[in-house]
Design a protein around this motif. Structure first.
Motif, mmCIF file in Angstrom:
data_model
loop_
_atom_site.group_PDB
_atom_site.id
_atom_site.type_symbol
_atom_site.label_atom_id
_atom_site.label_comp_id
_atom_site.label_asym_id
_atom_site.label_seq_id
_atom_site.Cartn_x
_atom_site.Cartn_y
_atom_site.Cartn_z
ATOM 1 N N SER A 130 -56.583 -13.305 32.582
ATOM 2 C CA SER A 130 -55.251 -13.766 32.958
ATOM 3 C C SER A 130 -54.321 -13.589 31.754
ATOM 4 O O SER A 130 -54.671 -13.972 30.638
ATOM 5 C CB SER A 130 -55.283 -15.238 33.376
ATOM 6 N N ILE A 131 -53.177 -12.995 31.998
ATOM 7 C CA ILE A 131 -52.149 -12.843 30.964
ATOM 8 C C ILE A 131 -50.905 -13.555 31.467
ATOM 9 O O ILE A 131 -50.408 -13.258 32.554
ATOM 10 C CB ILE A 131 -51.836 -11.358 30.694
ATOM 11 N N PHE A 132 -50.411 -14.510 30.675
ATOM 12 C CA PHE A 132 -49.214 -15.234 31.106
ATOM 13 C C PHE A 132 -48.325 -15.534 29.909
ATOM 14 O O PHE A 132 -48.753 -15.474 28.756
ATOM 15 C CB PHE A 132 -49.594 -16.538 31.823
ATOM 16 N N SER A 133 -47.073 -15.838 30.201
ATOM 17 C CA SER A 133 -46.132 -16.224 29.152
ATOM 18 C C SER A 133 -45.625 -17.632 29.427
ATOM 19 O O SER A 133 -45.562 -18.077 30.573
ATOM 20 C CB SER A 133 -44.942 -15.246 29.108
ATOM 21 N N ILE A 134 -45.258 -18.311 28.336
ATOM 22 C CA ILE A 134 -44.635 -19.635 28.435
ATOM 23 C C ILE A 134 -43.843 -19.859 27.144
ATOM 24 O O ILE A 134 -44.285 -19.454 26.068
ATOM 25 C CB ILE A 134 -45.693 -20.741 28.649
ATOM 26 N N PRO A 135 -42.648 -20.432 27.225
ATOM 27 C CA PRO A 135 -41.825 -20.633 26.024
ATOM 28 C C PRO A 135 -42.513 -21.533 25.006
ATOM 29 O O PRO A 135 -43.082 -22.567 25.362
ATOM 30 C CB PRO A 135 -40.556 -21.287 26.562
ATOM 31 N N LYS A 136 -42.448 -21.132 23.751
ATOM 32 C CA LYS A 136 -43.106 -21.903 22.705
ATOM 33 C C LYS A 136 -42.130 -22.815 21.978
ATOM 34 O O LYS A 136 -40.912 -22.606 21.997
ATOM 35 C CB LYS A 136 -43.769 -20.962 21.692
ATOM 36 N N LYS A 137 -42.670 -23.826 21.358
ATOM 37 C CA LYS A 137 -41.896 -24.676 20.453
ATOM 38 C C LYS A 137 -42.740 -24.957 19.213
ATOM 39 O O LYS A 137 -43.966 -25.109 19.332
ATOM 40 C CB LYS A 137 -41.479 -25.979 21.135
ATOM 41 N N PRO A 138 -42.133 -24.957 18.037
ATOM 42 C CA PRO A 138 -40.735 -24.589 17.781
ATOM 43 C C PRO A 138 -40.491 -23.106 18.016
ATOM 44 O O PRO A 138 -41.434 -22.315 18.048
ATOM 45 C CB PRO A 138 -40.549 -24.962 16.301
ATOM 46 N N SER A 139 -39.219 -22.736 18.153
ATOM 47 C CA SER A 139 -38.878 -21.357 18.483
ATOM 48 C C SER A 139 -37.507 -20.997 17.941
ATOM 49 O O SER A 139 -36.627 -21.857 17.818
ATOM 50 C CB SER A 139 -38.885 -21.178 20.003
ATOM 51 N N LEU A 140 -37.318 -19.719 17.660
ATOM 52 C CA LEU A 140 -36.002 -19.223 17.256
ATOM 53 C C LEU A 140 -34.984 -19.402 18.385
ATOM 54 O O LEU A 140 -33.783 -19.433 18.157
ATOM 55 C CB LEU A 140 -36.087 -17.743 16.875
ATOM 56 N N LEU A 152 -28.346 -17.489 33.281
ATOM 57 C CA LEU A 152 -29.745 -17.880 33.431
ATOM 58 C C LEU A 152 -29.855 -19.387 33.633
ATOM 59 O O LEU A 152 -29.048 -20.156 33.109
ATOM 60 C CB LEU A 152 -30.547 -17.473 32.193
ATOM 61 N N PRO A 153 -30.871 -19.840 34.365
ATOM 62 C CA PRO A 153 -31.067 -21.272 34.601
ATOM 63 C C PRO A 153 -31.747 -21.933 33.401
ATOM 64 O O PRO A 153 -32.282 -21.253 32.523
ATOM 65 C CB PRO A 153 -32.000 -21.287 35.816
ATOM 66 N N PRO A 154 -31.751 -23.270 33.351
ATOM 67 C CA PRO A 154 -32.439 -23.978 32.260
ATOM 68 C C PRO A 154 -33.953 -23.821 32.365
ATOM 69 O O PRO A 154 -34.507 -23.739 33.463
ATOM 70 C CB PRO A 154 -32.024 -25.438 32.453
ATOM 71 N N ILE A 155 -34.611 -23.766 31.207
ATOM 72 C CA ILE A 155 -36.073 -23.708 31.161
ATOM 73 C C ILE A 155 -36.628 -25.116 31.351
ATOM 74 O O ILE A 155 -36.125 -26.082 30.783
ATOM 75 C CB ILE A 155 -36.539 -23.111 29.821
ATOM 76 N N ASP A 156 -37.667 -25.218 32.150
ATOM 77 C CA ASP A 156 -38.249 -26.531 32.443
ATOM 78 C C ASP A 156 -39.404 -26.896 31.518
ATOM 79 O O ASP A 156 -39.704 -28.071 31.341
ATOM 80 C CB ASP A 156 -38.743 -26.566 33.892
ATOM 81 N N ASN A 157 -40.090 -25.894 30.957
ATOM 82 C CA ASN A 157 -41.299 -26.174 30.171
ATOM 83 C C ASN A 157 -41.310 -25.412 28.849
ATOM 84 O O ASN A 157 -41.009 -24.220 28.808
ATOM 85 C CB ASN A 157 -42.546 -25.765 30.975
ATOM 86 N N THR A 158 -41.645 -26.106 27.783
ATOM 87 C CA THR A 158 -41.944 -25.476 26.493
ATOM 88 C C THR A 158 -43.251 -26.083 25.991
ATOM 89 O O THR A 158 -43.645 -27.174 26.418
ATOM 90 C CB THR A 158 -40.829 -25.721 25.462
ATOM 91 N N ILE A 159 -43.905 -25.401 25.058
ATOM 92 C CA ILE A 159 -45.249 -25.822 24.680
ATOM 93 C C ILE A 159 -45.539 -25.417 23.243
ATOM 94 O O ILE A 159 -45.074 -24.370 22.788
ATOM 95 C CB ILE A 159 -46.266 -25.174 25.655
ATOM 96 N N ASN A 160 -46.268 -26.254 22.511
ATOM 97 C CA ASN A 160 -46.682 -25.867 21.167
ATOM 98 C C ASN A 160 -48.098 -25.285 21.218
ATOM 99 O O ASN A 160 -48.740 -25.256 22.273
ATOM 100 C CB ASN A 160 -46.578 -27.041 20.181
ATOM 101 N N LEU A 161 -48.568 -24.814 20.086
ATOM 102 C CA LEU A 161 -49.848 -24.105 20.063
ATOM 103 C C LEU A 161 -51.007 -24.979 20.536
ATOM 104 O O LEU A 161 -51.837 -24.550 21.350
ATOM 105 C CB LEU A 161 -50.130 -23.577 18.653
ATOM 106 N N ASN A 162 -51.077 -26.200 20.037
ATOM 107 C CA ASN A 162 -52.170 -27.086 20.442
ATOM 108 C C ASN A 162 -52.137 -27.388 21.938
ATOM 109 O O ASN A 162 -53.175 -27.427 22.603
ATOM 110 C CB ASN A 162 -52.120 -28.392 19.647
#
Length: 207
Positions: A149-159, A178-188
């Protein structure tokens, strides 16, 4: 209805066009360049793995399927936006692609049997859905043993963090459409999300 849901249902063509912006000095070109770079990472990862069947979850207007379908015996795409799926079907027909089937479906209730896919991809999906873990759980369910499975998700912190602030969301809305992003995630959190849904992580890459 969530703002992001309303956007994806009502605006298939404007977002689809972002994959093909030619004018270098357009604000939309910034988004287009991001999508282009993200797609390059996807294609590079796909080149490392093999399989006969591929499912694009949240396929939108099917830009990725149009690009990669010839590499597989059969490809599938699902999206909860009827208008996106219709736009994608028309694009596939124009390209003469025969081994790609698109259908309207929820990412958390996929209309496929257990262990039926070699590969699943989900680019730009987990940003906007209410329960990313449920979508990943479904992705794992339909994968064959040893599948990818290959997927993307916005990371935090982020540029791009500023664009996720209240002021940034206004800029996204009026400048980039563009609409607002609902989810961001850190590495852990990302590692936990993957392992709790049955995945082992082989590669993480940033745009």
């Amino acid at each position: 209805m969530r703002k992001s849901t309303q956007y994806w249902i009502n605006t298939p063509k404007p977002f689809a066009d972002l994959y093909n912006i030619k004018f270098l000095f357009s604000p939309a070109k910034i988004v287009s360049k991001f999508l282009e770079d993200r797609s390059k990472i996807l294609y590079r990862m796909l080149d490392k793995i093999s399989g006969k069947t591929l499912l694009d979850i949240g396929c939108g207007s099917a830009p990725h399927l149009i690009k990669i379908s010839k590499k597989y015996e059969q490809t599938y795409g699902v999206d909860y936006s009827d208008s996106m799926i219709e736009f994608g079907k028309n694009a596939i027909k124009v390209k003469g692609i025969k081994n790609c089937k698109l259908t309207v479906a929820d990412a958390t209730r996929l209309p496929f049997p257990d262990s039926s896919m070699d590969i699943t991809i989900a680019m730009g999906l987990l940003d906007y859905i209410e329960a990313p873990k449920d979508a990943l759980k479904e992705s794992h369910r339909v994968l064959k043993k040893g599948g990818y499975s290959i997927f993307s998700i916005p990371k935090k912190p982020s540029l791009f963090g500023f664009l996720r602030s209240p002021v940034g969301e206004l800029i996204k809305k009026y400048l980039f459409k563009l609409p607002p992003i609902d989810n961001t995630i850190n590495l852990n959190q990302l590692l936990t999300l993957c392992t709790k849904n049955g995945f082992s992580v082989e590669e993480i890459s940033s745009v």
